[in-house]
Each structure stands twice: as structure tokens, then as C-alpha cells.
Write a protein that holds these residues in place. Structure first.
Motif, PDB file in Angstrom:
ATOM      1  N   THR A   1       0.868  -1.173   0.000  1.00 45.98           N
ATOM      2  CA  THR A   1       0.000   0.000   0.000  1.00 45.98           C
ATOM      3  C   THR A   1       0.907   1.227   0.000  1.00 45.98           C
ATOM      4  OG1 THR A   1      -1.653  -1.210   1.282  1.00 45.98           O
ATOM      5  CG2 THR A   1      -1.886   1.184   1.178  1.00 45.98           C
ATOM      6  N   TYR A   2       0.787   2.047  -1.037  1.00 49.33           N
ATOM      7  CA  TYR A   2       1.631   3.234  -1.182  1.00 49.33           C
ATOM      8  C   TYR A   2       1.020   4.425  -0.458  1.00 49.33           C
ATOM      9  CZ  TYR A   2       4.150   0.450  -4.577  1.00 49.33           C
ATOM     10  OH  TYR A   2       4.881  -0.533  -5.180  1.00 49.33           O
ATOM     11  N   ARG A   3       1.829   5.468  -0.280  1.00 50.52           N
ATOM     12  CA  ARG A   3       1.379   6.644   0.472  1.00 50.52           C
ATOM     13  C   ARG A   3       0.187   7.331  -0.177  1.00 50.52           C
ATOM     14  NH1 ARG A   3       6.186   7.808  -1.738  1.00 50.52           N
ATOM     15  NH2 ARG A   3       6.287   9.470  -3.273  1.00 50.52           N
ATOM     16  N   ASP A   4      -0.008   7.165  -1.491  1.00 52.44           N
ATOM     17  CA  ASP A   4      -1.148   7.785  -2.178  1.00 52.44           C
ATOM     18  C   ASP A   4      -2.395   6.888  -2.154  1.00 52.44           C
ATOM     19  OD1 ASP A   4      -0.487   5.783  -3.977  1.00 52.44           O
ATOM     20  OD2 ASP A   4       0.019   7.149  -5.621  1.00 52.44           O
ATOM     21  N   GLY A   5      -2.308   5.745  -1.449  1.00 47.71           N
ATOM     22  CA  GLY A   5      -3.454   4.864  -1.313  1.00 47.71           C
ATOM     23  C   GLY A   5      -3.541   3.762  -2.362  1.00 47.71           C
ATOM     24  N   GLN A   6      -2.749   3.836  -3.416  1.00 49.14           N
ATOM     25  CA  GLN A   6      -2.760   2.785  -4.428  1.00 49.14           C
ATOM     26  C   GLN A   6      -2.116   1.525  -3.857  1.00 49.14           C
ATOM     27  OE1 GLN A   6      -1.026   4.066  -8.106  1.00 49.14           O
ATOM     28  NE2 GLN A   6      -2.766   5.370  -8.623  1.00 49.14           N
TER      29      GLN A   6
ATOM     30  N   PRO B   1      12.945  -5.669   6.370  1.00 45.21           N
ATOM     31  CA  PRO B   1      12.671  -4.279   5.988  1.00 45.21           C
ATOM     32  C   PRO B   1      13.316  -3.886   4.653  1.00 45.21           C
ATOM     33  CG  PRO B   1      13.274  -4.391   8.303  1.00 45.21           C
ATOM     34  CD  PRO B   1      13.526  -5.751   7.720  1.00 45.21           C
ATOM     35  N   GLY B   2      14.538  -4.328   4.430  1.00 49.81           N
ATOM     36  CA  GLY B   2      15.198  -4.029   3.152  1.00 49.81           C
ATOM     37  C   GLY B   2      14.513  -4.717   1.991  1.00 49.81           C
ATOM     38  N   TRP B   3      14.060  -5.936   2.218  1.00 46.64           N
ATOM     39  CA  TRP B   3      13.332  -6.670   1.172  1.00 46.64           C
ATOM     40  C   TRP B   3      12.012  -5.969   0.860  1.00 46.64           C
ATOM     41  CZ3 TRP B   3      10.299 -11.790   1.927  1.00 46.64           C
ATOM     42  CH2 TRP B   3       9.948 -12.314   0.689  1.00 46.64           C
ATOM     43  N   ALA B   4      11.305  -5.540   1.907  1.00 39.72           N
ATOM     44  CA  ALA B   4      10.034  -4.826   1.713  1.00 39.72           C
ATOM     45  C   ALA B   4      10.266  -3.537   0.924  1.00 39.72           C
ATOM     46  CB  ALA B   4       9.402  -4.522   3.069  1.00 39.72           C
ATOM     47  N   ARG B   5      11.319  -2.817   1.247  1.00 39.62           N
ATOM     48  CA  ARG B   5      11.654  -1.585   0.518  1.00 39.62           C
ATOM     49  C   ARG B   5      11.936  -1.899  -0.953  1.00 39.62           C
ATOM     50  NH1 ARG B   5      12.611   3.032   2.531  1.00 39.62           N
ATOM     51  NH2 ARG B   5      12.874   2.245   4.643  1.00 39.62           N
ATOM     52  N   HIS B   6      12.686  -2.950  -1.195  1.00 40.08           N
ATOM     53  CA  HIS B   6      12.995  -3.368  -2.571  1.00 40.08           C
ATOM     54  C   HIS B   6      11.714  -3.698  -3.342  1.00 40.08           C
ATOM     55  CE1 HIS B   6      14.673  -5.566  -5.952  1.00 40.08           C
ATOM     56  NE2 HIS B   6      13.931  -6.605  -5.603  1.00 40.08           N
ATOM     57  N   LEU B   7      10.794  -4.442  -2.721  1.00 39.79           N
ATOM     58  CA  LEU B   7       9.555  -4.826  -3.401  1.00 39.79           C
ATOM     59  C   LEU B   7       8.688  -3.606  -3.710  1.00 39.79           C
ATOM     60  CD1 LEU B   7       8.653  -8.084  -1.446  1.00 39.79           C
ATOM     61  CD2 LEU B   7       9.623  -7.890  -3.749  1.00 39.79           C
ATOM     62  N   ALA B   8       8.639  -2.648  -2.773  1.00 38.49           N
ATOM     63  CA  ALA B   8       7.857  -1.428  -3.013  1.00 38.49           C
ATOM     64  C   ALA B   8       8.413  -0.663  -4.205  1.00 38.49           C
ATOM     65  CB  ALA B   8       7.857  -0.555  -1.760  1.00 38.49           C
ATOM     66  N   ARG B   9       9.717  -0.585  -4.310  1.00 41.53           N
ATOM     67  CA  ARG B   9      10.343   0.097  -5.466  1.00 41.53           C
ATOM     68  C   ARG B   9      10.165  -0.712  -6.746  1.00 41.53           C
ATOM     69  NH1 ARG B   9      16.046   1.610  -2.553  1.00 41.53           N
ATOM     70  NH2 ARG B   9      15.255   3.296  -1.260  1.00 41.53           N
ATOM     71  N   LEU B  10      10.261  -2.028  -6.636  1.00 37.20           N
ATOM     72  CA  LEU B  10      10.157  -2.897  -7.804  1.00 37.20           C
ATOM     73  C   LEU B  10       8.802  -2.761  -8.494  1.00 37.20           C
ATOM     74  CD1 LEU B  10      11.519  -5.331  -9.352  1.00 37.20           C
ATOM     75  CD2 LEU B  10      10.207  -6.802  -7.811  1.00 37.20           C
ATOM     76  N   MET B  11       7.749  -2.630  -7.709  1.00 35.26           N
ATOM     77  CA  MET B  11       6.410  -2.567  -8.274  1.00 35.26           C
ATOM     78  C   MET B  11       6.058  -1.187  -8.817  1.00 35.26           C
ATOM     79  SD  MET B  11       5.554  -5.631  -8.139  1.00 35.26           S
ATOM     80  CE  MET B  11       3.845  -5.550  -8.636  1.00 35.26           C
TER      81      MET B  11
ATOM     82  N   ALA C   1       5.385   3.717   2.558  1.00 34.36           N
ATOM     83  CA  ALA C   1       4.628   2.562   2.061  1.00 34.36           C
ATOM     84  C   ALA C   1       4.488   1.526   3.180  1.00 34.36           C
ATOM     85  CB  ALA C   1       5.321   1.942   0.851  1.00 34.36           C
ATOM     86  N   GLU C   2       3.452   0.706   3.060  1.00 32.73           N
ATOM     87  CA  GLU C   2       3.274  -0.420   3.984  1.00 32.73           C
ATOM     88  C   GLU C   2       3.316  -1.693   3.154  1.00 32.73           C
ATOM     89  OE1 GLU C   2       0.325  -0.418   7.307  1.00 32.73           O
ATOM     90  OE2 GLU C   2      -0.450  -2.157   6.211  1.00 32.73           O
ATOM     91  N   VAL C   3       4.166  -2.616   3.549  1.00 28.82           N
ATOM     92  CA  VAL C   3       4.340  -3.863   2.810  1.00 28.82           C
ATOM     93  C   VAL C   3       4.020  -5.032   3.740  1.00 28.82           C
ATOM     94  CG1 VAL C   3       5.939  -5.285   1.475  1.00 28.82           C
ATOM     95  CG2 VAL C   3       6.142  -2.795   1.393  1.00 28.82           C
TER      96      VAL C   3
ATOM     97  N   LEU D   1       4.061 -13.029   7.356  1.00 25.20           N
ATOM     98  CA  LEU D   1       5.446 -13.075   7.825  1.00 25.20           C
ATOM     99  C   LEU D   1       5.786 -11.784   8.553  1.00 25.20           C
ATOM    100  CD1 LEU D   1       8.196 -14.577   7.740  1.00 25.20           C
ATOM    101  CD2 LEU D   1       8.669 -13.318   5.643  1.00 25.20           C
ATOM    102  N   THR D   2       5.465 -10.653   7.914  1.00 25.79           N
ATOM    103  CA  THR D   2       5.782  -9.352   8.506  1.00 25.79           C
ATOM    104  C   THR D   2       4.934  -8.282   7.846  1.00 25.79           C
ATOM    105  OG1 THR D   2       7.564  -7.792   9.023  1.00 25.79           O
ATOM    106  CG2 THR D   2       7.691  -8.897   6.907  1.00 25.79           C
ATOM    107  N   ILE D   3       4.748  -7.215   8.559  1.00 21.70           N
ATOM    108  CA  ILE D   3       4.151  -6.002   7.987  1.00 21.70           C
ATOM    109  C   ILE D   3       5.169  -4.898   8.260  1.00 21.70           C
ATOM    110  CG2 ILE D   3       2.286  -4.323   8.089  1.00 21.70           C
ATOM    111  CD1 ILE D   3       0.450  -6.587   9.040  1.00 21.70           C
ATOM    112  N   GLU D   4       5.740  -4.375   7.182  1.00 22.59           N
ATOM    113  CA  GLU D   4       6.767  -3.351   7.301  1.00 22.59           C
ATOM    114  C   GLU D   4       6.177  -2.000   6.923  1.00 22.59           C
ATOM    115  OE1 GLU D   4       9.780  -3.883   8.543  1.00 22.59           O
ATOM    116  OE2 GLU D   4       9.514  -6.056   8.646  1.00 22.59           O
ATOM    117  N   LYS D   5       6.212  -1.064   7.869  1.00 18.99           N
ATOM    118  CA  LYS D   5       5.778   0.316   7.607  1.00 18.99           C
ATOM    119  C   LYS D   5       7.046   1.106   7.340  1.00 18.99           C
ATOM    120  CE  LYS D   5       1.858  -0.285  10.464  1.00 18.99           C
ATOM    121  NZ  LYS D   5       0.743  -0.507  10.635  1.00 18.99           N
ATOM    122  N   LEU D   6       7.268   1.441   6.089  1.00 21.45           N
ATOM    123  CA  LEU D   6       8.522   2.064   5.685  1.00 21.45           C
ATOM    124  C   LEU D   6       8.481   3.566   5.933  1.00 21.45           C
ATOM    125  CD1 LEU D   6       8.968   0.081   2.369  1.00 21.45           C
ATOM    126  CD2 LEU D   6       9.954  -0.429   4.588  1.00 21.45           C
ATOM    127  N   PRO D   7       9.535   4.106   6.516  1.00 26.26           N
ATOM    128  CA  PRO D   7       9.566   5.569   6.784  1.00 26.26           C
ATOM    129  C   PRO D   7       9.779   6.366   5.506  1.00 26.26           C
ATOM    130  CG  PRO D   7      11.600   4.520   7.550  1.00 26.26           C
ATOM    131  CD  PRO D   7      10.707   3.448   7.023  1.00 26.26           C
TER     132      PRO D   7
END
Length: 176
Positions: free
Chosen positions: A70-75, A115-125, A136-138, A170-176
Motif C-alpha cells: 500500500t503506497y502513500r497515495d493509497g494505491q 525491511p530491506g526486502w520490503a523496501r525493494h519490493l515497493a520500489r520494484l512494483m 509505504a506499507e508492505v 510473515l511481517t508487515i513493514e511500515k517504511l519511513p
């Protein structure tokens, strides 16, 4: 000349340390105290073997991952780990290390990487947004399929789709 010689000695020492770490982590005959000392370092730098030499137990579970972003703009976006049976031989060979990482990256001892993996996935998509990971929340979900024992007949084809009947977050990462 002295700098080149020193560099060669340091590179050889690094190779020897890497080999020693891998051996102490993988060999069941290694002294337990040394294995316990080396194991956290091996996992942290990506050298952890997660297997034992000489006839390890066969896999009894197939796993795959799903990330709900879930991105900061809600998408939202959903990433899924590769479906290995549907890939060509070349794709599986080229993605082998990633497959191994995914197969072994879900243990509690691997949590520093999440957390690094979640950040990577958010950027990848969202490759068009250089700050896609900001705020973002992953949610990373593990899906599991139990492999029936070999004694169960008839054997199913490896190409037959697996029914992933169990899942957990597994985890819910709230990225700063």
C-alpha cells in the motif's frame, strides 16, 4: 609492488575466511562451539547454508510469497514470488540463487533482512517513482503447500499445480 603483494595476501585471506565460515556452518562434524560462533555471521553476510552435508532430510513443504503493498497515495500493488514449475529450465537456472533465498528467508533469524526486502519490493512494483518506498506499507505473506510423502502413490507430476492451503503473515513493514 608492495601494494600489489599486500592486496594478493588480503584477497587470499578473505577467500580462506569465507571457505572456513561456509565449512563450519555446513559440516555437521564441526565443533558445536565454532558453529554457534560462525552461524550468525554466515547468515548476516549471506553465506548461511541452511543445509547439512551428507544426505539432508528431503523437503516436505513448498513455499511461495506474496507481498501486498500500500503506497502513500493509497494505491496498492501485489507482488508474487516466481512460480517455479511454470518457468523454463533457463529461467529456473538463472533464478536459482533467488529461489534459494526465498526458500530460506522466512525464518525468525532472517528478520533483519525483511525491511530491506520490503523496501525493494515497493520500489520494484513502481519503477517510475524513485521514492515509491517512502511511507509505504508492505505486508509479506507466506503461502505453504505440504508435499506428500514419497510412499503415497500415485505420485503427482511436478508440473501439476500445487494447492497452497496454508498461509500466514510473515511481517508487515511500515517504511519511513
Amino acid at each position: 609492488m608492495l601494494v600489489a603483494r599486500l592486496r594478493l595476501v588480503l584477497v587470499n585471506a578473505l577467500i580462506a575466511v569465507i571457505l572456513a565460515v561456509v565449512l563450519l556452518d555446513a559440516l555437521p562434524q564441526a565443533p558445536a562451539a565454532l558453529g554457534d560462533l560462525v552461524r550468525p555471521l554466515a547468515r548476516r553476510v549471506g553465506l548461511g547454508q541452511h543445509w547439512q552435508v551428507f544426505a539432508p532430510d528431503p523437503d516436505s513443504v513448498n513455499m511461495r510469497f506474496r507481498a501486498e503493498i500500500t503506497y502513500r497515495d493509497g494505491q496498492t500493488a501485489v507482488w508474487r514470488s516466481p512460480n517455479w514449475p511454470q518457468q523454463s529450465v533457463w529461467e529456473r537456472m538463472a533464478g536459482h540463487r533467488r529461489e534459494e533465498w526465498l526458500d530460506n528467508g522466512w525464518g525468525q533469524e532472517d528478520s533483519p533482512a525483511w525491511p530491506g526486502w520490503a523496501r525493494h519490493l515497493a520500489r520494484l512494483m513502481r519503477p517510475d517513482d524513485p521514492q515509491a518506498d517512502r511511507d509505504a506499507e508492505v505486508k509479506i505473506v507466506v503461502e505453504q503447500y505440504s508435499i506428500p510423502p514419497a510412499s503415497d502413490r500415485p505420485w503427482r507430476s511436478w508440473r501439476e499445480p500445487s494447492t497452497f492451503d496454508e498461509s500466514w503473515t510473515l511481517t508487515i513493514e511500515k517504511l519511513p
